[in-house]
Scaffold this active site. Structure first.
Site, mmCIF file in Angstrom:
data_model
loop_
_atom_site.group_PDB
_atom_site.id
_atom_site.type_symbol
_atom_site.label_atom_id
_atom_site.label_comp_id
_atom_site.label_asym_id
_atom_site.label_seq_id
_atom_site.Cartn_x
_atom_site.Cartn_y
_atom_site.Cartn_z
ATOM 1 N N HIS A 6 25.885 -0.913 26.237
ATOM 2 C CA HIS A 6 26.511 -1.817 27.221
ATOM 3 C C HIS A 6 27.147 -1.032 28.374
ATOM 4 C CE1 HIS A 6 26.309 -4.935 23.995
ATOM 5 N NE2 HIS A 6 26.629 -3.912 23.239
ATOM 6 N N SER A 57 25.064 10.921 55.144
ATOM 7 C CA SER A 57 25.187 9.686 55.908
ATOM 8 C C SER A 57 25.461 10.054 57.358
ATOM 9 C CB SER A 57 26.337 8.850 55.340
ATOM 10 O OG SER A 57 26.832 7.977 56.339
ATOM 11 N N LYS A 104 29.502 11.941 52.485
ATOM 12 C CA LYS A 104 28.505 11.366 51.578
ATOM 13 C C LYS A 104 27.377 12.318 51.220
ATOM 14 C CE LYS A 104 27.699 7.245 51.106
ATOM 15 N NZ LYS A 104 27.924 5.979 50.493
ATOM 16 N N GLU A 149 16.778 6.780 44.224
ATOM 17 C CA GLU A 149 16.832 5.364 44.610
ATOM 18 C C GLU A 149 15.437 4.876 45.000
ATOM 19 O OE1 GLU A 149 20.699 4.195 46.896
ATOM 20 O OE2 GLU A 149 20.260 6.278 47.344
#
Ligand code: ARG
Length: 455
Positions: A153, A274, A280, A287
């Site tokens: 979980h 970024s 970042k 992704e």
């Protein structure tokens, strides 16, 4: 090529919708290989003369060189790679070129070319997956003792080792390879010689062409031979399952790379910054691997829907078989390469993993098991006692291993100081010695076996 009974040429849009050359030019090498096998067989069977066969075969070699050097010219009027190559052959050797198409049709031709292409694609995927497995093995071995939280979980459950987790990924890839191998074995029958749909009256030798093209045998039913696209769907199913696995690994790396987790530091080569937030470092590579799984399974769906409800034998719908396979293959190959690079170069923050494994009461099950083993409690009661110990640890702001013995004894009198030997995360993982368990000794044994298989 088929204009004999037509008075007018096709409308421009007809030409455009009908043409597959913009994408099936990718089959050129397979098309030439199959044509050469076909003409060699025609000569061996005395269906064309040795001189004509040689002229055709040499012409095909020359065309292959041209395609290799300059790419395949796209002329919509020539429809597809089969007609484009034959037209070029006619330019090179004259009317003899027309003998190549004896005893075959584009229907068995495309079925053969595409099978060879998908077979080659599987071999390429296999090589890529083996590379990924090697990368996983190396990192798993390095981290066979590195303790991390194991989750259910996505909640801290029990400590495991990073090596064990990476070997779980290895298992997923091992099964994926099995699916590709199964698909390859099933598709390895040669449709060439099925002709348009019914076979041919020429005395061809289908066993010879099958053998020359690396197939196990010729297909056994001409109608099925030109209508079957199961092999492409099998490939896409295996590719989809593999992409699902890669996307699950990607998701874990995305989570691990997030600041609250901090389990991994992304390598420069596999992340981006970024344009607006200088701090970042984004996990773009994984992704995109995660995202590509959507497109790859979409390709599977596309071809299944194309094939659904098609009557035997060939229908032009089937020309649409190629774009989804090409697209899925390109995306999968890129995904495997990106995942391999990521696995090879990511930095695992094992100190951080250990700290979190220690903080999440992840050894609660070990305490419960100890109460069963050493104090003779039924597991359900041990579970309850352990729950109270966790509650006490939470109140004190301590890990389970740091709760004073007196507090534990206040919860259950049978607890003594031997319990502390099972409450550390290292003791917990070391105790999981069942086959396939997370104990470092088990993980190392699995790694050794896997290395042997890959060798
Ligand atoms: N370009 C076609 C395809 O990919 C080749 C087969 C054409 N056959 C036909 N009967 N029109 O499906």
């Amino acid at each position: 090529m088929w204009g004999g009974r037509f008075a007018e040429g096709p409308a421009a849009v007809m030409r455009e919708i009908n043409a597959s050359i913009p994408f099936d030019k990718r089959l050129w090498a397979q098309d030439i290989r199959a044509s050469k096998a076909h003409v060699a067989m025609l000569a061996a069977q005395a269906i064309v003369s040795p001189d004509d066969a040689k002229a055709i075969s040499d012409g095909l070699d020359q065309i292959a060189e041209e395609y290799e050097a300059n790419g395949v010219p796209v002329d919509l009027a020539l429809e597809d790679i089969h007609m484009a190559t034959e037209a070029r052959l006619a330019e090179l050797i004259g009317p003899t070129a027309g003998r190549l198409h004896t005893a075959r049709s584009r229907n068995d031709q495309v079925a053969t070319d595409f099978r060879i292409w998908v077979r080659d694609a599987i071999d390429a995927v296999e090589a890529g997956l083996i590379g990924l497995q090697r990368a996983l093995l190396a990192r798993a071995e390095e981290n066979a003792d590195a303790v991390m939280p194991g989750f259910t979980h996505l909640q801290s459950a029990q400590p495991v080792t990073l090596g064990h987790h990476l070997m779980a990924w290895f298992e997923m890839i091992r099964r994926d390879r099995g699916r590709f191998v199964d698909a390859r074995a099933r598709m390895n029958e040669c449709p060439l010689g099925a002709a348009a749909l019914a076979g041919t009256g020429f005395p061809i030798d289908r066993h010879a062409t099958a053998k020359a093209l690396g197939f196990d045998k010729p297909t056994d039913n001409s109608l099925d031979s030109v209508s079957d696209r199961d092999f492409a769907i099998d490939y896409l199913m295996a590719a989809s399952q593999c992409a699902l696995h890669l996307s699950r690994m990607s998701e874990e790396i995305v989570i691990w790379a997030s600041q609250p987790f901090g389990f991994v530091a992304l390598p420069d080569q596999w992340s981006t910054g970024s344009s607006i937030m200088p701090q970042k470092r984004n996990p773009d590579a994984v992704e995109l691997v995660r995202g590509h799984a959507g497109r790859i399974t979409g390709c599977l769906n596309a071809l299944m829907m194309t094939m659904k409800g098609l009557p035997l034998a060939y229908s032009k719908d089937m020309q649409d078989d190629k774009p989804p396979v090409f697209e899925a293959h390109d995306l999968l190959a890129l995904s495997i390469a990106a995942m391999t690079g990521m696995v090879e170069s990511v930095t695992f923050r094992t100190d951080r993993m250990r700290a979190l494994a220690e903080s999440g009461f992840a050894t609660a099950t070990d305490l419960a098991d100890w109460l069963v083993r050493e104090a003779g409690l039924p597991f359900r009661e041990a579970h309850h006692v352990t729950g109270r110990a966790v509650k006490r640890a939470e109140e004190l702001g301590l890990t389970l291993a740091a709760v004073p013995l007196s507090d534990l004894q206040a919860i259950h009198a049978s607890i003594d100081d031997r319990v502390f030997s099972v409450l550390t995360v290292d003791a917990s993982v070391a105790s999981r010695i069942s086959h396939g368990g997370t104990a470092p000794a088990q993980v190392r044994a699995r790694i050794a076996e896997a290395k042997e298989v890959l060798r």
